[in-house]
Design a protein around this motif. Structure first.
Motif, PDB file in Angstrom:
ATOM      1  N   LYS A  48      -0.409  -0.258  10.986  1.00  0.00           N
ATOM      2  CA  LYS A  48      -0.223  -0.657   9.596  1.00  0.00           C
ATOM      3  C   LYS A  48       0.205   0.614   8.884  1.00  0.00           C
ATOM      4  O   LYS A  48      -0.517   1.613   8.905  1.00  0.00           O
ATOM      5  CB  LYS A  48      -1.569  -1.153   9.049  1.00  0.00           C
ATOM      6  N   ASN A  50       2.486   2.349   5.477  1.00  0.00           N
ATOM      7  CA  ASN A  50       3.294   2.196   4.265  1.00  0.00           C
ATOM      8  C   ASN A  50       4.156   3.410   4.005  1.00  0.00           C
ATOM      9  O   ASN A  50       4.723   3.561   2.923  1.00  0.00           O
ATOM     10  CB  ASN A  50       2.427   1.858   3.051  1.00  0.00           C
ATOM     11  N   LEU A  51       4.246   4.299   4.960  1.00  0.00           N
ATOM     12  CA  LEU A  51       5.081   5.490   4.940  1.00  0.00           C
ATOM     13  C   LEU A  51       4.532   6.621   4.085  1.00  0.00           C
ATOM     14  O   LEU A  51       4.906   7.759   4.254  1.00  0.00           O
ATOM     15  CB  LEU A  51       6.516   5.180   4.484  1.00  0.00           C
ATOM     16  N   LEU A  52       3.672   6.311   3.132  1.00  0.00           N
ATOM     17  CA  LEU A  52       3.183   7.378   2.268  1.00  0.00           C
ATOM     18  C   LEU A  52       1.771   7.804   2.664  1.00  0.00           C
ATOM     19  O   LEU A  52       1.353   8.905   2.367  1.00  0.00           O
ATOM     20  CB  LEU A  52       3.232   6.942   0.809  1.00  0.00           C
ATOM     21  N   GLY A 262      11.292  -2.608   0.575  1.00  0.00           N
ATOM     22  CA  GLY A 262      10.933  -3.357  -0.622  1.00  0.00           C
ATOM     23  C   GLY A 262       9.441  -3.619  -0.681  1.00  0.00           C
ATOM     24  O   GLY A 262       8.837  -3.568  -1.736  1.00  0.00           O
ATOM     25  N   ARG A 263       8.838  -3.886   0.474  1.00  0.00           N
ATOM     26  CA  ARG A 263       7.425  -4.263   0.485  1.00  0.00           C
ATOM     27  C   ARG A 263       6.538  -3.222   1.148  1.00  0.00           C
ATOM     28  O   ARG A 263       5.358  -3.446   1.313  1.00  0.00           O
ATOM     29  CB  ARG A 263       7.281  -5.620   1.202  1.00  0.00           C
TER      30      ARG A 263
ATOM     31  N   THR B  77      11.920   4.853  -4.320  1.00  0.00           N
ATOM     32  CA  THR B  77      11.119   4.687  -3.107  1.00  0.00           C
ATOM     33  C   THR B  77      11.532   5.711  -2.067  1.00  0.00           C
ATOM     34  O   THR B  77      10.691   6.404  -1.482  1.00  0.00           O
ATOM     35  CB  THR B  77      11.329   3.278  -2.531  1.00  0.00           C
ATOM     36  N   PHE B  80      10.219   9.075  -2.918  1.00  0.00           N
ATOM     37  CA  PHE B  80       8.802   9.290  -2.614  1.00  0.00           C
ATOM     38  C   PHE B  80       8.626   9.642  -1.142  1.00  0.00           C
ATOM     39  O   PHE B  80       7.808  10.478  -0.767  1.00  0.00           O
ATOM     40  CB  PHE B  80       7.979   8.037  -2.932  1.00  0.00           C
ATOM     41  N   ILE B  81       9.412   8.982  -0.296  1.00  0.00           N
ATOM     42  CA  ILE B  81       9.298   9.204   1.143  1.00  0.00           C
ATOM     43  C   ILE B  81       9.886  10.556   1.523  1.00  0.00           C
ATOM     44  O   ILE B  81       9.305  11.301   2.300  1.00  0.00           O
ATOM     45  CB  ILE B  81      10.013   8.059   1.901  1.00  0.00           C
ATOM     46  N   GLN B  98       1.919  -1.201  -7.647  1.00  0.00           N
ATOM     47  CA  GLN B  98       2.246  -0.850  -6.273  1.00  0.00           C
ATOM     48  C   GLN B  98       2.257   0.668  -6.096  1.00  0.00           C
ATOM     49  O   GLN B  98       1.759   1.189  -5.106  1.00  0.00           O
ATOM     50  CB  GLN B  98       3.636  -1.400  -5.938  1.00  0.00           C
ATOM     51  N   PHE B  99       2.794   1.352  -7.083  1.00  0.00           N
ATOM     52  CA  PHE B  99       2.870   2.808  -6.982  1.00  0.00           C
ATOM     53  C   PHE B  99       1.475   3.430  -7.037  1.00  0.00           C
ATOM     54  O   PHE B  99       1.220   4.438  -6.389  1.00  0.00           O
ATOM     55  CB  PHE B  99       3.757   3.380  -8.090  1.00  0.00           C
ATOM     56  N   LEU B 102       0.091   3.063  -3.690  1.00  0.00           N
ATOM     57  CA  LEU B 102       0.730   3.976  -2.736  1.00  0.00           C
ATOM     58  C   LEU B 102       0.395   5.434  -3.031  1.00  0.00           C
ATOM     59  O   LEU B 102       0.849   6.338  -2.332  1.00  0.00           O
ATOM     60  CB  LEU B 102       2.253   3.792  -2.763  1.00  0.00           C
ATOM     61  N   VAL B 104       1.286   7.462  -5.461  1.00  0.00           N
ATOM     62  CA  VAL B 104       2.390   8.359  -5.817  1.00  0.00           C
ATOM     63  C   VAL B 104       2.424   8.677  -7.307  1.00  0.00           C
ATOM     64  O   VAL B 104       3.301   9.405  -7.763  1.00  0.00           O
ATOM     65  CB  VAL B 104       3.764   7.781  -5.383  1.00  0.00           C
ATOM     66  N   ALA B 419       5.190  -6.086  -4.924  1.00  0.00           N
ATOM     67  CA  ALA B 419       6.377  -6.201  -4.070  1.00  0.00           C
ATOM     68  C   ALA B 419       6.315  -7.461  -3.209  1.00  0.00           C
ATOM     69  O   ALA B 419       7.324  -8.128  -3.001  1.00  0.00           O
ATOM     70  CB  ALA B 419       6.512  -4.968  -3.179  1.00  0.00           C
ATOM     71  N   GLN B 457      -3.937  -4.457   0.357  1.00  0.00           N
ATOM     72  CA  GLN B 457      -3.827  -3.231   1.140  1.00  0.00           C
ATOM     73  C   GLN B 457      -4.963  -2.252   0.816  1.00  0.00           C
ATOM     74  O   GLN B 457      -5.086  -1.827  -0.242  1.00  0.00           O
ATOM     75  CB  GLN B 457      -2.523  -2.488   0.861  1.00  0.00           C
TER      76      GLN B 457
END
Lengths: 299, 457
Positions: A48, A50-52, A262-263, B77, B80-81, B98-99, B102, B104, B419, B457
């Motif tokens: 799982k 989310n890349l971050l 996107g998600r 996005t 951020f990556i 969402q941010f 995440l 960020v 999202a 999440q």
């Protein structure tokens, strides 16, 4: 090395080191940009992510979800539908164009023109067709109206989107495919056609009895390349329909992209990428075996 | 040999890095604050703010980049990556949760320059929307927007409708009320027959009574049906912000949408295909091209609508009317606001916070108000924007501002999993607009949306 004496030259020289030097750039690129991302992608498909934040291992969860995801299956269906239209039309047209280039004209500029759509980038081609086919203002629909037909929402009607996108990409790629086939045609000796003509065979008979059989290995190669490319359709969809209307043009690559960027579900997106990889390996293997791509009848 | 190979390897790697580096925006540092926004119309105003900021803070400079709405979010996005995100960016309520998830965004309370932002300085309710579930503030309010109906006065005159009567229009989900009557009368088919006359051909319409901004799956029908569901007394979630249950299965919502999308079936509103599917022409273009006589849109589009020209290049007259009065006896408008957020990747968070503080302050918001593009979040700035439109554009924008004054607004639904909601909702709403699926199918969608809370999440 230039000073090597004749006796030494007779001994087979060990050129492994030189070979490594020549192979190295390609090999390094292959390992860094192909193998490593592929392995990492396969690893991520079991997480799982989310890349971050760091990935968490979650076993086969992504694959279980994939099997149960109706949008995934629909996107696979849509992709196959696209590939069938795209490849069938493109290959038939390209073959026709290539034969005409071979048999009817020797003019370089004419052969060059065939390739020009390929010089236009996918995104630009998609944008241009988006405007041409616009329901309200597109010249395509104006032409339809002029010849007395109803306007068609080419890129906004679920029945039309995939055929339309497939045709846009046929337009762009047919020249390039024709060029590949044309190169294959050049390998067929002219003497065979002379013999055919002497025996009184027509152009069509010669096409069926000489051109097609001898072209098989090249056609097989062209099919493998174009089918793999076709399965990865993305940019045209992203520009023209963004997967819509509803899910009617949500091809697998676009679904994967949307899931990842996107998600933020990179784990699940990776699992679907692995599925696409498996599908492509199977299809390529089958194509290779069925078309006997490794053998030529010319020998 | 080994060293040569190593040199080759590093050359390849450097080439690889150089490629990605070349695409990166200006390196942060050196006192330059990177700031992103998506609305090109607002860039000149914020440039003025940036100049004023630089004058007040010697050594600091703000560099503004503008990207269109779609590119903006994917670029952000990616930023951020790849660690190329800006220090400060314009944030949207649909995205900020969402941010926060995440990780960020930097809480503004933790940064000295923005720690003392006061909710009471802004239009009521705006500042509170930008607090996360942890109670921390992630955005400093910059502007707000509401919805109203833009119309083409010439089309109304042709139909014999007095623009002054538009503010009294009412609607209901049974027969559409006086609103639907007006819309039908403003609809004209290819033969010149109006929508409420005998022999009207709904498949061959020249001018629709009301334009369409799509199915509304992307922003809770903000510029589509939200004013109807709002004036029917419906709310997206059980509470806002941070609802725990969605209400898409309620009759008030489904009846309203059945009626709303029914306008397209009756030929009073363009279909999904006619506006261009997923690449739609906006309501402004629909009025400009004469495809629609009226259209709902947001206050951020005022300058776009007033800048419209006809094919000969002459300025088009544009009028603004409030949203119709609904079954609750009141009109309604979604109340949405933008804010500036500081990214957690910023190498100079305190400088970034200074700039955020400046943009949320009186000086900058007055500059923005005087540019007349949006309504600043501070009441004084809002007044300046009203005055600008009245004096410079001869335009009455009170249909937008009265919603706030009369407290007929409801806040943009702020939820987590934004999202996923977008990804699930957009295709399903499109299907309802197209007519592929009945409105009742949205009950299934509602279950899916509620399930998102379980797998949060």
């Amino acid at each position: 090395m230039a000073t090597a004496t004749p006796e030494l030259r007779r001994k087979p020289k060990d050129d492994t080191r030189l070979a490594i030097l020549f192979i190295a750039p390609a090999l390094v690129g292959f390992l860094v940009f192909m193998i490593w991302p592929t392995l990492r992608g396969i690893y991520l498909s079991f997480t799982k992510f989310n890349l971050l934040t760091p990935p968490e291992f979650n076993g086969f969860d992504n694959y279980v979800r994939m099997v149960q995801d109706p949008v995934f299956w629909n996107s696979l269906k849509v992709t196959v539908y696209y590939v069938v239209i795209n490849i069938a039309l493109q290959t038939a047209l390209a073959l026709g164009i290539a034969v005409m280039m071979q048999r009817l004209t020797k003019r370089t500029w004419l052969r060059g023109i065939v390739l020009t759509p390929y010089l236009v980038s996918n995104v630009v081609a998609a944008l241009v067709f988006l405007w041409i086919l616009d329901y309200q203002l597109g010249i395509g629909n104006k032409v339809l109206e002029m010849i007395g037909m109803d306007r068609i929402a080419f890129l906004a009607d679920s029945n039309w989107v995939i055929p339309t996108i497939a045709l846009i990409n046929v337009w762009r790629h047919v020249g390039y495919t024709a060029l590949l086939i044309f190169a294959g045609l050049q390998t067929i000796p002219e003497t065979l056609y002379e013999a055919g003509r002497t025996d009184g065979a027509s152009e069509i008979t010669m096409f069926r009895r000489i051109t097609l059989p001898l072209l098989r290995p090249i056609l097989a190669l062209v099919l493998i390349i174009t089918v793999v490319g076709s399965f990865q359709v993305f940019d045209t969809v992203a520009v023209t329909t963004r997967g819509g209307p509803v899910d009617s043009s949500r091809v697998l690559q676009y679904y994967i992209y949307d899931m990842a960027f996107g998600r933020f579900q990179f784990g699940y997106a990776s699992a679907m990428s692995v599925a696409l990889l498996v599908v492509l390996i199977v299809i390529t293997f089958l194509q290779y075996r069925l078309t006997r791509a490794e053998q030529s009848d010319l020998a | 040999m080994r060293t040569r190979l190593a040199a080759l390897l590093s050359a390849v790697l450097v080439a690889g890095c150089g490629w990605s580096g070349a695409d990166a925006p200006t390196e942060a540092g050196g006192g330059t604050i990177e700031y992103w926004l998506w609305d090109s119309g607002q860039q000149p105003g914020y440039q003025k703010c940036a100049d004023a900021f630089a004058k007040e803070n010697p050594g600091l400079r703000v560099h503004i980049s503008q990207y269109g709405w779609d590119t903006y979010w994917s670029k952000l996005t990616a930023g951020f990556i790849a660690d190329t995100a800006p220090d400060v960016f314009t944030d949207h309520l649909a995205k900020f949760a969402q941010f926060v998830d995440l990780n960020v965004l930097r809480p503004l309370d933790d940064l000295p320059p923005t720690a003392d932002i006061n909710d009471g300085d802004y239009q009521e309710g705006l500042a509170e929307l930008w607090k996360g579930q942890d109670g921390k503030r992630y955005g400093a309010p910059k502007d707000w927007d509401t919805i109203a109906m833009f119309y083409d006065p010439a089309a109304l005159e042709d139909a014999g409708i007095d623009p002054a009567t538009l503010k009294d229009l009412t609607w209901n989900p049974q027969d559409g009320g006086t609103f639907e009557k007006a819309v039908a009368h403003l609809t004209v088919d290819a033969n010149g027959i109006r929508g409420d006359e005998q022999g009207f051909d709904k498949n061959n319409v020249r001018q629709y009574g009301i334009g369409s901004d799509g199915a509304g799956g992307g922003g809770w029908g903000q510029t589509q049906w939200s004013n109807f569901t709002g004036s029917a007394g419906w709310q997206v979630t059980d509470r806002n912000p941070w609802g725990t249950r969605f209400n898409l299965d309620q009759p008030a919502f489904q009846d309203t949408l059945t009626w709303y999308f029914g306008l397209a079936r009756k030929g009073y509103m363009p279909s999904f295909a006619e506006i261009g599917g997923n690449n739609p022409v906006g309501p402004d273009k629909q009025i400009q091209s004469g495809l629609a006589a009226m259209a709902f849109d947001g206050s951020w589009k005022i300058s776009t609508f007033t800048g419209l020209t006809d094919t000969a290049g002459n300025k088009l007259e544009i009028g603004i009317a409030p949203t119709p009065i609904g079954p609750t006896g009141k009109r309604a408008s979604m109340f949405n606001g933008l804010a500036d957020s500081v990214t957690s990747l910023s190498k100079q968070p305190e400088n970034a916070a200074k700039w955020v503080k400046f943009m949320s302050g009186e000086e900058c918001q007055n500059i923005i108000g005087e540019s007349g593009v949006v309504f600043p979040a501070r009441p004084a700035g809002t007044e300046k924007a009203i005055a600008f439109n009245r004096d410079e554009r001869k335009l009455d924008v009170t249909p937008f501002t009265d919603q706030v004054k009369d407290k007929t607004t409801f806040l943009f639904p702020v939820t987590s999993n934004a999202a996923d909601i977008l990804a699930l909702m957009q295709p399903r709403m499109d299907a309802v607009y197209i007519g592929d699926a009945p409105v009742s199918s949205l009950s299934t969608l509602n279950d899916q949306l509620n399930d998102l809370f379980k797998v949060a999440q």
